[in-house]
Design an enzyme around this catalytic site. Sequence first.
Site, PDB file in Angstrom:
ATOM      1  N   GLU A   1      -2.509   4.598  -8.309  1.00 56.54           N
ATOM      2  CA  GLU A   1      -1.861   3.623  -7.429  1.00 56.54           C
ATOM      3  C   GLU A   1      -0.505   3.199  -8.025  1.00 56.54           C
ATOM      4  OE1 GLU A   1      -4.341   0.199  -7.052  1.00 56.54           O
ATOM      5  OE2 GLU A   1      -3.269  -0.627  -5.323  1.00 56.54           O
TER       6      GLU A   1
ATOM      7  N   ASP B   1       1.961  -7.957  -3.436  1.00 56.95           N
ATOM      8  CA  ASP B   1       1.170  -9.184  -3.391  1.00 56.95           C
ATOM      9  C   ASP B   1       1.416 -10.196  -4.509  1.00 56.95           C
ATOM     10  OD1 ASP B   1       0.224  -7.376  -1.578  1.00 56.95           O
ATOM     11  OD2 ASP B   1      -1.842  -7.371  -2.284  1.00 56.95           O
TER      12      ASP B   1
HETATM   13  C1  2M8 Z   1      -2.536  -4.021  -1.787  1.00 57.26           C
HETATM   14  O1  2M8 Z   1      -2.856  -5.142  -0.976  1.00 57.26           O
HETATM   15  C2  2M8 Z   1      -4.192  -5.438  -0.509  1.00 57.26           C
HETATM   16  C3  2M8 Z   1      -4.082  -6.617   0.443  1.00 57.26           C
HETATM   17  O2  2M8 Z   1      -3.310  -6.250   1.552  1.00 57.26           O
HETATM   18  C4  2M8 Z   1      -5.172  -5.777  -1.606  1.00 57.26           C
HETATM   19  O3  2M8 Z   1      -4.770  -6.062  -2.738  1.00 57.26           O
HETATM   20  O4  2M8 Z   1      -6.368  -5.777  -1.319  1.00 57.26           O
HETATM   21  C5  2M8 Z   1      -0.987  -3.903  -1.821  1.00 57.26           C
HETATM   22  O5  2M8 Z   1      -0.573  -3.048  -2.870  1.00 57.26           O
HETATM   23  C6  2M8 Z   1      -0.451  -3.428  -0.479  1.00 57.26           C
HETATM   24  O6  2M8 Z   1       0.925  -3.165  -0.561  1.00 57.26           O
HETATM   25  C7  2M8 Z   1      -1.184  -2.178   0.002  1.00 57.26           C
HETATM   26  O7  2M8 Z   1      -0.775  -1.873   1.303  1.00 57.26           O
HETATM   27  C8  2M8 Z   1      -2.713  -2.344  -0.041  1.00 57.26           C
HETATM   28  C9  2M8 Z   1      -3.452  -1.041   0.221  1.00 57.26           C
HETATM   29  O8  2M8 Z   1      -2.948  -0.006  -0.581  1.00 57.26           O
HETATM   30  O9  2M8 Z   1      -3.127  -2.820  -1.325  1.00 57.26           O
END
Ligand code: 2M8
Length: 426
Positions: A395, A168
């Site tokens: 994470e 992101d």
């Molecule tokens: C993160 O993205 C989400 C939005 O899609 C967020 O920040 O709320 C990213 O690291 C993405 O790659 C990942 O799929 C998601 C859930 O782990 O989190």
Amino acid sequence: MTEQDLLSRAEGVLRANDVGEYTKPSGRLYPHQWNWDSAFNALGWAHVDWERATREVEALLAAQWTNGMLPHIRYNPSVTDYAPGPEWWTDVPVTRAGEVTSGISQPPVLSTMVHLVGLIQPDGQRRRHWWDRVYDALAESLLYFERDRTTGNSPLIVLVHPWESGLDNSPRWDAAAAKGFRPTRPYRRVDTTKVAAAERPTSRDYDLYMFLVELIASHRYDMRSYLPVTPFAFYDAMFNAAWYRAVKDLNRIADMINRPVIVSDASLDAFRRAYQATLWDDEAAMFLDFDLTARAKVPVHSWTGIAAVYAGLVDGRQAELIYDGYTKRSRNCRRFPSVLPDQTGFESDRYHRGPVWVNANWMITRGLAELGLQSRARQLGEATIELVRRSGFYEYFDAYTGRGAGADQFSWTAALTIDLIKRPIV
Ligand code: 2M8
């Protein structure tokens, strides 16, 4: 901690985040079903409960749109503590009544994971039966990108939102965020109430995300009308690599279940040539993203520049050149940082701006091994397992210290650690 202990803890993380038909990426921060998370999680599940892995995939496929797109979030309607919620993505064209989803996609790794999940099942008939059941939906999800996300004569796929990249707040999107786009409506953030704001995207990043959400929804998800007007359109080197590899893996599945291949060898060759011609950068000695609005490569050197290794878009010699160059330039870091430390915008502990991610390490480890670079693959795989053993199932991990950051008990960190242990590089 013994390997067995690590495995049972990893399984514990998946079980703790299991809500029946899907696995939350993490308990608190990400309560819905995410596209590429579920794909990676299915691979982890396949080693401990194969049926559960198939359910994960099928739950995700339930969110498919009528045009074939597989959305990046499949919302759980009973959960409200995540923003943005489905109210920002109005009238999405889902196939199944009652499904609630976002309006963009994510790196298409699912077919690759389905291929691997299938191979883990020792009973050939069961495996082929499952592949047969999911084949059409997977084919549509990949062909969607060819149909709706290409422009001009190039076969490369256009990315329309930073969230689609899965990375992101990568510094690759900083120039777009600096233009100061803002949504017309106020929005709330929940993420920074759950983990330290210093480890998350900034409010300027979120302004861009929400501006683009509004723009995409206002075009009613019609990319043919959105692409000519959006300020955000990129050939993302990792996203395109994921698509190419997914198509090759689905072609392999097709071969084993007597279905027609979805993309011909000639088209795959053309894609590979376009990838090399458009994204390779001699000076950087890696691939770079291409900004379609500026008609220029994005001058940020990050792990997406070596994702071609995962896809087999390069041969062993080019893989060695890219990977060794990356390793050399990040020798003071844990293996390996998501952005090179000599880049403007690198931050060792902020999300997609430098930390080590287990999914990136897993993708490169597998790619190296498949290109015959076993000792590099083994080293990277072992370093990844060691990092998780020492720091926990976070994470992501600080690129210098290896300290775990972001969400704790993160599902794909657990799932891919299981796979790295269960299928060692030989
Ligand atoms: C993160 O993205 C989400 C939005 O899609 C967020 O920040 O709320 C990213 O690291 C993405 O790659 C990942 O799929 C998601 C859930 O782990 O989190």
